[in-house]
Scaffold this motif. Structure first.
Motif, PDB file in Angstrom:
ATOM      1  N   ASN A 122      58.776  32.292   6.206  1.00  0.00           N
ATOM      2  CA  ASN A 122      58.530  33.414   6.637  1.00  0.00           C
ATOM      3  C   ASN A 122      56.998  34.045   6.089  1.00  0.00           C
ATOM      4  O   ASN A 122      56.455  34.828   6.813  1.00  0.00           O
ATOM      5  CB  ASN A 122      59.489  34.871   6.560  1.00  0.00           C
ATOM      6  N   MET A 123      56.919  34.020   4.712  1.00  0.00           N
ATOM      7  CA  MET A 123      55.917  34.281   3.895  1.00  0.00           C
ATOM      8  C   MET A 123      55.140  33.905   4.476  1.00  0.00           C
ATOM      9  O   MET A 123      53.566  34.871   4.364  1.00  0.00           O
ATOM     10  CB  MET A 123      55.760  34.524   2.777  1.00  0.00           C
ATOM     11  N   SER A 124      54.919  32.364   5.001  1.00  0.00           N
ATOM     12  CA  SER A 124      53.674  31.392   5.659  1.00  0.00           C
ATOM     13  C   SER A 124      53.232  32.315   6.801  1.00  0.00           C
ATOM     14  O   SER A 124      52.436  31.868   7.545  1.00  0.00           O
ATOM     15  CB  SER A 124      54.086  29.746   5.304  1.00  0.00           C
ATOM     16  N   LEU A 125      53.998  32.175   7.708  1.00  0.00           N
ATOM     17  CA  LEU A 125      54.420  32.379   9.238  1.00  0.00           C
ATOM     18  C   LEU A 125      53.243  33.826   9.354  1.00  0.00           C
ATOM     19  O   LEU A 125      52.214  34.280  10.070  1.00  0.00           O
ATOM     20  CB  LEU A 125      55.138  32.519   9.557  1.00  0.00           C
ATOM     21  N   VAL A 126      53.830  34.807   8.729  1.00  0.00           N
ATOM     22  CA  VAL A 126      53.440  36.389   8.799  1.00  0.00           C
ATOM     23  C   VAL A 126      52.325  36.326   7.529  1.00  0.00           C
ATOM     24  O   VAL A 126      51.031  37.702   8.200  1.00  0.00           O
ATOM     25  CB  VAL A 126      54.808  37.328   8.281  1.00  0.00           C
ATOM     26  N   PHE A 127      51.675  36.212   6.462  1.00  0.00           N
ATOM     27  CA  PHE A 127      50.962  36.624   5.379  1.00  0.00           C
ATOM     28  C   PHE A 127      50.357  35.388   5.537  1.00  0.00           C
ATOM     29  O   PHE A 127      48.936  35.803   5.605  1.00  0.00           O
ATOM     30  CB  PHE A 127      52.076  36.890   4.014  1.00  0.00           C
ATOM     31  N   LEU A 128      50.243  34.077   4.795  1.00  0.00           N
ATOM     32  CA  LEU A 128      50.150  32.785   4.492  1.00  0.00           C
ATOM     33  C   LEU A 128      48.967  32.806   5.262  1.00  0.00           C
ATOM     34  O   LEU A 128      47.489  32.470   5.718  1.00  0.00           O
ATOM     35  CB  LEU A 128      50.460  31.882   3.464  1.00  0.00           C
TER      36      LEU A 128
END
Length: 280
Positions: A122-128
């Motif tokens: 989720n962090m990679s998809l939404v932010f990174l």
């Protein structure tokens, strides 16, 4: 120290050692996947993309983007390999139930890996990944001092605006999909009734219980929409990828000659040899 306190201390010590062991295993697995993904990206990327740059600032930006892409690829590879790892670990425990060296493949480790993969995906998809893209395209605000931090500020502002835009679209879509009165009232600027029930999902922008509604309704709905788009993209791209793969494989591999008649080839060879002998 009494027996009860000694037993409680032993249990806490065992839990501490199990937590440290799981943390070390997760760290080693992620470092291994990160190194493998870094090797894959450096093998397939163009050298002109990251090597030939005009100044040190662009080189630093490219290295940061490369690190973020490598992290995302490592998380994706871990998500793909997590289900086979869970199945294999379960089979190993069933085959060696009393082995001391196989007890680290327990349910707590697999559950922790699933939680970490879900969080990092989720962090990679939404932010990174959006941050890496906007960071490579940023140049800093007009009139500000040039440098890495100027690009970071511009990227953060653009990412924040994009997040607000996406969350607003998800809020409107969720209010339109739900046919109840609370959702319609939320769409027209109604009040929040509480953090429980359907009223929590109908919190308007600026409401005190908006973080609860954001965590309980909007983010899961956004994740479901992104997952649906990913599945549709997979269904569309898989047939083209398979056809291209089989086409390239058919061109590279030599087709086996299993249905050819060897006697006919020998007779043809003899006729050719006799014809050459007559010409000589």
């Amino acid at each position: 120290m009494g027996p009860a306190e000694h037993d409680a201390l032993a249990v806490r010590e065992q839990l501490f050692h199990e937590r440290v062991r799981e943390s070390l295993i997760c760290t080693l697995l992620f470092v291994s996947l990160y190194l493998l993904c870094h090797f894959i990206i450096t093998c397939f990327k163009k050298h002109t993309d990251f090597a030939e740059v005009h100044n040190d600032e662009d080189a630093a930006v490219n290295r940061i983007a490369l690190a973020l892409c490598t992290f995302t690829l490592a998380v994706s590879l871990g998500a793909v390999l997590l289900l086979p790892f869970s199945i294999i670990s379960n089979e190993v425990l069933l085959c060696f139930p009393h082995s001391y060296y196989m007890q680290w493949l327990n349910g707590s480790l697999v559950h922790g890996l699933w939680n970490l993969v879900f969080l990092f995906s989720n962090m990679s998809l939404v932010f990174l990944m959006p941050f890496a893209y906007f960071f490579t395209e940023s140049e800093g605000f007009a009139g500000s001092k040039k440098g890495i931090m100027a690009r970071v500020y511009e990227t953060s502002v653009v990412l924040l605006v994009l997040a607000l835009l996406v969350l607003g679209m998800v809020w409107v879509a969720l209010a339109l999909v739900d046919r109840d009165a609370a959702s319609r009232e939320s769409l027209h600027g109604g009040c929040c009734y509480g953090a429980e029930g359907s009223a929590a999902c109908s919190a308007p922008m600026g409401s005190p219980c908006l973080p609860t509604a954001l965590w309980q309704c909007y983010l899961p709905y956004l994740y479901s929409c992104l997952s649906l788009l990913g599945v549709l993209l997979l269904l569309l791209c898989t047939p083209f990828g398979l056809s291209t793969m089989f086409t390239v494989t058919g061109k590279l591999l030599v087709k086996p000659r299993l249905l050819e008649d060897l006697d006919e080839q020998l007779s043809c060879t003899r006729f050719e040899e006799a014809s050459v002998s007559r010409h000589i």
